[in-house]
Design a protein around this motif. Structure first.
Motif, PDB file in Angstrom:
ATOM      1  N   SER A   1      20.673   5.125  -5.055  1.00  0.00           N
ATOM      2  CA  SER A   1      19.945   6.126  -5.838  1.00  0.00           C
ATOM      3  C   SER A   1      18.637   6.551  -5.182  1.00  0.00           C
ATOM      4  CB  SER A   1      19.687   5.603  -7.263  1.00  0.00           C
ATOM      5  OG  SER A   1      19.110   4.313  -7.243  1.00  0.00           O
ATOM      6  N   LEU A   2      18.029   5.680  -4.387  1.00  0.00           N
ATOM      7  CA  LEU A   2      16.847   6.102  -3.626  1.00  0.00           C
ATOM      8  C   LEU A   2      17.177   7.179  -2.593  1.00  0.00           C
ATOM      9  CD1 LEU A   2      14.837   2.881  -2.641  1.00  0.00           C
ATOM     10  CD2 LEU A   2      14.010   4.779  -4.032  1.00  0.00           C
ATOM     11  N   ILE A   3      18.443   7.299  -2.243  1.00  0.00           N
ATOM     12  CA  ILE A   3      18.829   8.188  -1.138  1.00  0.00           C
ATOM     13  C   ILE A   3      18.506   9.651  -1.404  1.00  0.00           C
ATOM     14  CG2 ILE A   3      20.643   6.602  -0.409  1.00  0.00           C
ATOM     15  CD1 ILE A   3      22.689   8.620  -1.584  1.00  0.00           C
ATOM     16  N   HIS A   4      18.370  10.044  -2.656  1.00  0.00           N
ATOM     17  CA  HIS A   4      18.100  11.443  -2.967  1.00  0.00           C
ATOM     18  C   HIS A   4      16.611  11.783  -2.982  1.00  0.00           C
ATOM     19  CE1 HIS A   4      22.262  12.355  -3.661  1.00  0.00           C
ATOM     20  NE2 HIS A   4      22.369  11.414  -4.571  1.00  0.00           N
ATOM     21  N   LEU A   5      15.756  10.791  -2.819  1.00  0.00           N
ATOM     22  CA  LEU A   5      14.320  11.046  -2.819  1.00  0.00           C
ATOM     23  C   LEU A   5      13.856  11.482  -1.432  1.00  0.00           C
ATOM     24  CD1 LEU A   5      12.931   8.005  -4.803  1.00  0.00           C
ATOM     25  CD2 LEU A   5      12.853  10.396  -5.512  1.00  0.00           C
ATOM     26  N   PRO A   6      13.055  12.537  -1.343  1.00  0.00           N
ATOM     27  CA  PRO A   6      12.442  12.855  -0.051  1.00  0.00           C
ATOM     28  C   PRO A   6      11.686  11.638   0.469  1.00  0.00           C
ATOM     29  CG  PRO A   6      12.087  14.638  -1.609  1.00  0.00           C
ATOM     30  CD  PRO A   6      12.673  13.503  -2.394  1.00  0.00           C
ATOM     31  N   PRO A   7      11.775  11.341   1.753  1.00  0.00           N
ATOM     32  CA  PRO A   7      11.185  10.115   2.288  1.00  0.00           C
ATOM     33  C   PRO A   7       9.697   9.938   1.984  1.00  0.00           C
ATOM     34  CG  PRO A   7      12.677  11.068   3.888  1.00  0.00           C
ATOM     35  CD  PRO A   7      12.580  12.066   2.765  1.00  0.00           C
ATOM     36  N   ASP A   8       8.956  11.042   1.886  1.00  0.00           N
ATOM     37  CA  ASP A   8       7.519  10.894   1.647  1.00  0.00           C
ATOM     38  C   ASP A   8       7.194  10.409   0.236  1.00  0.00           C
ATOM     39  OD1 ASP A   8       8.281  13.293   0.433  1.00  0.00           O
ATOM     40  OD2 ASP A   8       6.435  14.331   0.935  1.00  0.00           O
ATOM     41  N   ARG A   9       8.178  10.457  -0.689  1.00  0.00           N
ATOM     42  CA  ARG A   9       7.940   9.967  -2.052  1.00  0.00           C
ATOM     43  C   ARG A   9       8.465   8.545  -2.269  1.00  0.00           C
ATOM     44  NH1 ARG A   9       9.880  15.015  -4.213  1.00  0.00           N
ATOM     45  NH2 ARG A   9      11.152  13.961  -5.776  1.00  0.00           N
ATOM     46  N   VAL A  10       9.189   8.011  -1.320  1.00  0.00           N
ATOM     47  CA  VAL A  10       9.740   6.667  -1.475  1.00  0.00           C
ATOM     48  C   VAL A  10       8.646   5.598  -1.577  1.00  0.00           C
ATOM     49  CG1 VAL A  10      11.137   4.877  -0.348  1.00  0.00           C
ATOM     50  CG2 VAL A  10      11.987   7.230  -0.512  1.00  0.00           C
ATOM     51  N   PRO A  11       7.573   5.639  -0.788  1.00  0.00           N
ATOM     52  CA  PRO A  11       6.529   4.614  -0.964  1.00  0.00           C
ATOM     53  C   PRO A  11       5.966   4.576  -2.381  1.00  0.00           C
ATOM     54  CG  PRO A  11       6.232   5.727   1.129  1.00  0.00           C
ATOM     55  CD  PRO A  11       7.290   6.502   0.386  1.00  0.00           C
ATOM     56  N   MET A  12       5.765   5.739  -2.992  1.00  0.00           N
ATOM     57  CA  MET A  12       5.257   5.787  -4.362  1.00  0.00           C
ATOM     58  C   MET A  12       6.251   5.153  -5.331  1.00  0.00           C
ATOM     59  SD  MET A  12       5.777   7.563  -7.430  1.00  0.00           S
ATOM     60  CE  MET A  12       6.446   9.152  -7.005  1.00  0.00           C
ATOM     61  N   VAL A  13       7.532   5.403  -5.131  1.00  0.00           N
ATOM     62  CA  VAL A  13       8.551   4.836  -6.010  1.00  0.00           C
ATOM     63  C   VAL A  13       8.601   3.318  -5.868  1.00  0.00           C
ATOM     64  CG1 VAL A  13      11.032   4.713  -6.426  1.00  0.00           C
ATOM     65  CG2 VAL A  13       9.928   6.922  -6.184  1.00  0.00           C
ATOM     66  N   LEU A  14       8.487   2.821  -4.653  1.00  0.00           N
ATOM     67  CA  LEU A  14       8.477   1.371  -4.464  1.00  0.00           C
ATOM     68  C   LEU A  14       7.256   0.742  -5.124  1.00  0.00           C
ATOM     69  CD1 LEU A  14       9.751   1.083  -0.783  1.00  0.00           C
ATOM     70  CD2 LEU A  14      11.065   0.892  -2.906  1.00  0.00           C
ATOM     71  N   ARG A  15       6.130   1.435  -5.110  1.00  0.00           N
ATOM     72  CA  ARG A  15       4.954   0.933  -5.834  1.00  0.00           C
ATOM     73  C   ARG A  15       5.196   0.955  -7.341  1.00  0.00           C
ATOM     74  NH1 ARG A  15       2.311   4.010  -1.794  1.00  0.00           N
ATOM     75  NH2 ARG A  15       1.903   5.720  -3.247  1.00  0.00           N
ATOM     76  N   GLU A  16       5.930   1.946  -7.824  1.00  0.00           N
ATOM     77  CA  GLU A  16       6.287   1.986  -9.250  1.00  0.00           C
ATOM     78  C   GLU A  16       7.204   0.815  -9.602  1.00  0.00           C
ATOM     79  OE1 GLU A  16       6.616   4.123 -13.135  1.00  0.00           O
ATOM     80  OE2 GLU A  16       5.133   3.365 -11.719  1.00  0.00           O
ATOM     81  N   PHE A  17       8.132   0.496  -8.721  1.00  0.00           N
ATOM     82  CA  PHE A  17       8.971  -0.694  -8.925  1.00  0.00           C
ATOM     83  C   PHE A  17       8.098  -1.943  -9.013  1.00  0.00           C
ATOM     84  CE2 PHE A  17      13.079   0.964  -6.619  1.00  0.00           C
ATOM     85  CZ  PHE A  17      13.149   2.010  -7.517  1.00  0.00           C
ATOM     86  N   HIS A  18       7.155  -2.046  -8.092  1.00  0.00           N
ATOM     87  CA  HIS A  18       6.260  -3.201  -8.056  1.00  0.00           C
ATOM     88  C   HIS A  18       5.482  -3.322  -9.365  1.00  0.00           C
ATOM     89  CE1 HIS A  18       2.679  -5.535  -6.820  1.00  0.00           C
ATOM     90  NE2 HIS A  18       3.458  -6.075  -5.901  1.00  0.00           N
TER      91      HIS A  18
ATOM     92  N   PHE B   1      21.952   2.419 -22.127  1.00  0.00           N
ATOM     93  CA  PHE B   1      21.724   3.417 -21.077  1.00  0.00           C
ATOM     94  C   PHE B   1      20.812   4.500 -21.616  1.00  0.00           C
ATOM     95  CE2 PHE B   1      25.886   1.552 -20.250  1.00  0.00           C
ATOM     96  CZ  PHE B   1      25.805   1.245 -18.903  1.00  0.00           C
ATOM     97  N   ASP B   2      19.848   4.923 -20.776  1.00  0.00           N
ATOM     98  CA  ASP B   2      18.919   5.975 -21.164  1.00  0.00           C
ATOM     99  C   ASP B   2      18.724   6.946 -20.013  1.00  0.00           C
ATOM    100  OD1 ASP B   2      17.914   5.308 -23.911  1.00  0.00           O
ATOM    101  OD2 ASP B   2      17.383   3.437 -22.898  1.00  0.00           O
ATOM    102  N   GLN B   3      18.346   8.171 -20.353  1.00  0.00           N
ATOM    103  CA  GLN B   3      18.019   9.158 -19.343  1.00  0.00           C
ATOM    104  C   GLN B   3      16.563   8.972 -18.919  1.00  0.00           C
ATOM    105  OE1 GLN B   3      18.421  13.232 -20.564  1.00  0.00           O
ATOM    106  NE2 GLN B   3      18.448  14.019 -18.475  1.00  0.00           N
ATOM    107  N   GLY B   4      16.300   9.065 -17.627  1.00  0.00           N
ATOM    108  CA  GLY B   4      14.938   8.921 -17.142  1.00  0.00           C
ATOM    109  C   GLY B   4      14.890   9.002 -15.634  1.00  0.00           C
ATOM    110  N   SER B   5      13.688   8.882 -15.092  1.00  0.00           N
ATOM    111  CA  SER B   5      13.460   8.997 -13.659  1.00  0.00           C
ATOM    112  C   SER B   5      12.856   7.714 -13.104  1.00  0.00           C
ATOM    113  CB  SER B   5      12.508  10.164 -13.361  1.00  0.00           C
ATOM    114  OG  SER B   5      12.067  10.136 -12.026  1.00  0.00           O
ATOM    115  N   MET B   6      13.327   7.276 -11.957  1.00  0.00           N
ATOM    116  CA  MET B   6      12.759   6.095 -11.315  1.00  0.00           C
ATOM    117  C   MET B   6      11.346   6.361 -10.804  1.00  0.00           C
ATOM    118  SD  MET B   6      14.608   5.800  -7.582  1.00  0.00           S
ATOM    119  CE  MET B   6      16.221   5.537  -8.288  1.00  0.00           C
ATOM    120  N   GLU B   7      10.973   7.622 -10.694  1.00  0.00           N
ATOM    121  CA  GLU B   7       9.633   7.934 -10.213  1.00  0.00           C
ATOM    122  C   GLU B   7       8.564   7.720 -11.277  1.00  0.00           C
ATOM    123  OE1 GLU B   7       9.184  11.061  -7.138  1.00  0.00           O
ATOM    124  OE2 GLU B   7      11.063  11.832  -7.967  1.00  0.00           O
ATOM    125  N   HIS B   8       8.963   7.763 -12.550  1.00  0.00           N
ATOM    126  CA  HIS B   8       8.003   7.628 -13.653  1.00  0.00           C
ATOM    127  C   HIS B   8       8.655   6.801 -14.749  1.00  0.00           C
ATOM    128  CE1 HIS B   8       5.847  10.737 -11.513  1.00  0.00           C
ATOM    129  NE2 HIS B   8       6.895  11.512 -11.606  1.00  0.00           N
TER     130      HIS B   8
END
Length: 222
Positions: free
Chosen positions: A129-146, A106-113
């Motif tokens: 865990s995505l539920i706490h992200l403002p909706p306008d940042r969710v597309p960027m996070v999904l691209r980071e997942f990709h 386990f490590d500390q970090g952010s799904m956004e980066h």
């Protein structure tokens, strides 16, 4: 599973620091309340089992449990035979997870980066865990997942459902500001980010839940 590539942003969003501090403050209480969160939730476990089987078939890398909290879902996936590690914003959550499940990472970090190389993961779980992200940042996070997933890698999302179709609604989460999604809307964002939705499930709320619960399983296609 982390690498030396710097995918971090120069400045952290204020809401990220607020969410981290909120979970740090209630970490032990949260861990105690949700220690057996999957018990009695056969449908939830079924989605995790389908995800585990999918990533096992591909053998394309480990799984990251993003927003892992005290590690219960991480440990459940490990028990299903998944090579998995957890990442969470909260240092206190990470400490609890390490103490409870010392055989896992386990490590500390952010799904956004994510400090994870391109195509390095076979799967990603974002379990409420995505539920706490403002909706306008969710597309960027999904691209980071990709970016972080191998070809045909799988992602599993769990979240509370919105009341109206094709909407996102803020709600009074007990820890930090949160949003519930219409599954159709979040599925469309997954498609836009380069995923194919394989399965979606919505179940009615249990007596201890206020909202319906939704699950989306998708794979990277391009």
């Amino acid at each position: 599973m982390q690498d030396s590539t710097d995918h971090s942003a120069a400045t952290e969003f204020a809401d990220v620091a607020t969410t981290r501090a909120a979970y740090d403050g209630i970490a032990q209480l949260y861990a105690d309340l949700f220690k057996h969160q999957l018990e009695g939730r056969a449908l939830d476990r079924a989605m995790l089992a389908a995800f585990a089987e999918s990533v096992a078939d591909l053998r394309s890398g480990p799984v990251a449990d993003l927003g892992c909290g005290p590690g219960e879902v991480t440990a459940h996936l490990a028990a299903l035979g998944v090579e998995v590690f957890g990442i969470d914003l909260s240092a206190r959550m990470v400490a609890i997870a390490r103490a409870e499940f010392p055989h896992l990472s386990f490590d500390q970090g952010s799904m956004e980066h994510l400090s994870i190389g391109d195509g390095a993961l076979g799967g990603i779980v974002a379990w409420y865990s995505l539920i706490h992200l403002p909706p306008d940042r969710v597309p960027m996070v999904l691209r980071e997942f990709h970016r972080a997933l191998a070809d045909q890698g799988h992602v599993l999302l769990a979240f509370q459902t919105a009341e109206l179709p094709d909407t996102v609604e803020a709600f009074d989460h007990k820890v930090a500001r949160a949003y519930r999604w219409a599954p159709k809307r979040l599925a469309r964002l997954l498609t836009d980010a380069g995923f194919t939705v394989i399965a979606r499930m919505v179940r009615e709320p249990r007596p201890d839940e206020r909202f319906g619960q939704a699950f989306l399983l998708a794979s990277k296609v391009r």
